[in-house]
Design an enzyme around this catalytic site. Sequence first.
Site, PDB file in Angstrom:
ATOM      1  NE  ARG A  83      -6.312  -3.822  37.545  1.00 20.86           N
ATOM      2  CZ  ARG A  83      -4.672  -4.768  37.276  1.00 20.86           C
ATOM      3  NH1 ARG A  83      -5.065  -5.904  36.864  1.00 20.86           N
ATOM      4  NH2 ARG A  83      -4.844  -3.871  35.647  1.00 20.86           N
ATOM      5  CG  HIS A 129      -6.399  -4.732  31.326  1.00 19.46           C
ATOM      6  ND1 HIS A 129      -6.074  -5.108  32.526  1.00 19.46           N
ATOM      7  CD2 HIS A 129      -5.611  -6.011  30.053  1.00 19.46           C
ATOM      8  CE1 HIS A 129      -5.510  -6.165  32.406  1.00 19.46           C
ATOM      9  NE2 HIS A 129      -5.440  -6.914  31.441  1.00 19.46           N
ATOM     10  CG  ASN A 173      -2.637  -4.314  32.797  1.00 21.11           C
ATOM     11  OD1 ASN A 173      -2.878  -4.705  33.833  1.00 21.11           O
ATOM     12  ND2 ASN A 173      -2.574  -5.272  32.090  1.00 21.11           N
ATOM     13  CD  GLU A 174       0.954  -7.126  33.282  1.00 13.71           C
ATOM     14  OE1 GLU A 174       0.819  -7.372  31.409  1.00 13.71           O
ATOM     15  OE2 GLU A 174       0.867  -7.382  33.601  1.00 13.71           O
ATOM     16  CG  ASN A 316      -0.060  -6.517  36.732  1.00 20.30           C
ATOM     17  OD1 ASN A 316      -0.877  -6.123  37.934  1.00 20.30           O
ATOM     18  ND2 ASN A 316      -1.131  -6.940  35.691  1.00 20.30           N
ATOM     19  CE1 TYR A 318      -0.389 -13.396  36.366  1.00 19.11           C
ATOM     20  CE2 TYR A 318       0.757 -11.746  35.174  1.00 19.11           C
ATOM     21  CZ  TYR A 318      -0.499 -12.546  35.898  1.00 19.11           C
ATOM     22  OH  TYR A 318      -1.793 -12.006  35.569  1.00 19.11           O
ATOM     23  CD  GLU A 384      -3.811  -8.644  35.847  1.00 20.13           C
ATOM     24  OE1 GLU A 384      -2.077  -9.209  35.097  1.00 20.13           O
ATOM     25  OE2 GLU A 384      -3.900  -7.898  35.351  1.00 20.13           O
ATOM     26  CD1 TRP A 435      -3.754 -11.592  27.469  1.00 25.14           C
ATOM     27  CD2 TRP A 435      -4.810 -10.153  25.973  1.00 25.14           C
ATOM     28  NE1 TRP A 435      -4.635 -10.255  28.266  1.00 25.14           N
ATOM     29  CE2 TRP A 435      -4.827  -9.978  27.680  1.00 25.14           C
ATOM     30  CE3 TRP A 435      -5.217  -9.931  25.202  1.00 25.14           C
ATOM     31  CZ2 TRP A 435      -5.726  -8.229  27.753  1.00 25.14           C
ATOM     32  CZ3 TRP A 435      -6.430  -8.739  25.668  1.00 25.14           C
ATOM     33  CH2 TRP A 435      -6.560  -7.899  26.898  1.00 25.14           C
TER      34      TRP A 435
HETATM   35  C1  PNW Z   1      -1.185  -9.622  32.764  1.00 29.41           C
HETATM   36  N1  PNW Z   1       4.475 -12.484  29.242  1.00 29.41           N
HETATM   37  O1  PNW Z   1      -0.384 -10.153  31.103  1.00 29.41           O
HETATM   38  C2  PNW Z   1      -1.833  -9.469  31.862  1.00 29.41           C
HETATM   39  O2  PNW Z   1      -2.052  -8.138  32.226  1.00 29.41           O
HETATM   40  C3  PNW Z   1      -3.167  -9.877  31.913  1.00 29.41           C
HETATM   41  O3  PNW Z   1      -4.143  -9.315  30.999  1.00 29.41           O
HETATM   42  C4  PNW Z   1      -3.287 -11.623  31.386  1.00 29.41           C
HETATM   43  O4  PNW Z   1      -4.237 -12.344  31.063  1.00 29.41           O
HETATM   44  C5  PNW Z   1      -2.148 -11.710  32.616  1.00 29.41           C
HETATM   45  O5  PNW Z   1      -0.929 -10.804  32.480  1.00 29.41           O
HETATM   46  C6  PNW Z   1      -1.663 -13.622  32.519  1.00 29.41           C
HETATM   47  O6  PNW Z   1      -1.037 -13.588  30.875  1.00 29.41           O
HETATM   48  C7  PNW Z   1       0.720 -10.800  30.107  1.00 29.41           C
HETATM   49  O7  PNW Z   1       4.921 -12.423  28.745  1.00 29.41           O
HETATM   50  C8  PNW Z   1       1.990 -11.058  28.672  1.00 29.41           C
HETATM   51  O8  PNW Z   1       5.345 -12.036  30.160  1.00 29.41           O
HETATM   52  C9  PNW Z   1       2.429 -11.268  29.461  1.00 29.41           C
HETATM   53  C10 PNW Z   1       3.870 -11.686  30.229  1.00 29.41           C
HETATM   54  C11 PNW Z   1       3.246 -10.893  31.330  1.00 29.41           C
HETATM   55  C12 PNW Z   1       2.283 -11.135  31.517  1.00 29.41           C
END
Ligand code: PNW
Length: 478
Positions: A83, A129, A173-174, A316, A318, A384, A435
């Site tokens: 990806r 993205h 993306n997101e 995605n 986390y 992700e 970022w």
């Molecule tokens: C994602 N938050 O971004 C993005 O898709 C990626 O490019 C990035 O590198 C990755 O997750 C890790 O951060 C996020 O603040 C950025 O909750 C910020 C947040 C969540 C996801």
Amino acid sequence: MSEESSYIFGHFGDDFKWGAATASYQIEGAWNIDGKGQSIWDTFAHTKGKISDGSNGDVAADSYNKYEEDIQLLKDIGVSHYRFSFSWPRILPNGTEEGGLNKKGIEFYRKFLKSVVDNGLVPVATLYHWDLPQVLQDKGGWISQDIVNHFVNYARICFREFGDIVKFWITFNEPTVFTFLGYGVGTHAPGIKDPLNSPFKGGHNVIKAHALTYKLYNDEFRKDNQGIVGITLNSDWYEPKDSNSDKDKRAADLGMQCKLGWFANPIFGDGDYPQAMKVRARSVSAMLGFPGSFLPQFTPKEIELNKGSADFFGLNYYTSRYVSTCQDFSEPVTEAKVIGIEQHSDPSWKQGESEWLKSVPWGLRKLVKWIHSNYNAPDIYITENGFSDKPGIIEDTDRCDYLKEHLQELLKAKTEDGVNLKGYFVWSLIDNFEWNVGYLERFGIYHVDFEDPARKRTAKKSATVFSEIVKNNGFTRN
Ligand code: PNW
């Protein structure tokens, strides 16, 4: 409050796809090479004070020159899918085809894609993205109506130029992240601070652009190219803080509706914003003296177009939060305050290097189950999932645990809950530009030495651990 979890053995099924993910601005570098135009991230990162370590993506992991090495790493870990994302200003330096098509940009991506497929890998392309051409931001960016057609035209060019090779497309993306952080709180490019209005205006244009792009693929490309088109949404899982409290349960549900449902309900649900979100937006607007509602409305025709406009659900994931209600609007106004929730975490959750990232594997299982039952059992790809640590760690035990534990929960979701899980992409293949925090937080399963002009890649322990799970297509007794 803690959830029990057991270890299971099993595999993900023969058609399950394994991959790793990256994004153009985070890895490519070559920011002004071979006719590439400037993106909002070039501008933002070149502005003093915007990136924690003062860095930028000018060179990043230099994947513009080193993509062959990246492809070799993918082969080394044994995944079948890559990806990546196209950089819009590398293809259209001025944002539109009238402004000129960058032949060298197209050649670069064709060369890259040829290498991907020659190495037996399947490319998965994200169209957006986050690196919007700066010239389009100068005309209002995602807040302006015109962006809808600009995006669809850019998508048409990508389908036309790469559609013979790329059969797996992700439009965005997101969207919640780039609209909220970019146009609401301003910590991401283009750095606009307008939490109560712009993110929702921008999000509205994103949904319209997505739905029209899906229609475009159906009308003009699907027959010849036989690909699939979807979108990648991100969400935390929101669990009621007190599982016996109806108030907390309502807050958690409101959180899910306003965070994931904001984009998921139009595309995977009934075509419109979630009812709970519309009600919330009206009451917040009234409370703050905003005329009508800050949440725009779709026309009946747009609702029809939105509905079902994806062949798969890209997710995605986390982290998760416990949630209760919140009536606080003090500065700074956050997304949570707009939604009306207060977020809590459990001190036992393993903390990543990113302040927002806490490891909650069971939240992923609940989240995919929620998607399964709320949106009519779509095919889900985890596009992700990953964990951050400090620079320089090769023995990345925390990331190994994170990946294993999250894949355990996904295996349960697939084999015990019947969720239609079709694939998993780890974030990220290599360390990259994270970022607004630059190179201070690392997500790669391969280390990149950013001090070294050669940007040497080195396998971390997690590359081995992940590759073992990929090879076994799950968890086996041996
Ligand atoms: C994602 N938050 O971004 C993005 O898709 C990626 O490019 C990035 O590198 C990755 O997750 C890790 O951060 C996020 O603040 C950025 O909750 C910020 C947040 C969540 C996801």
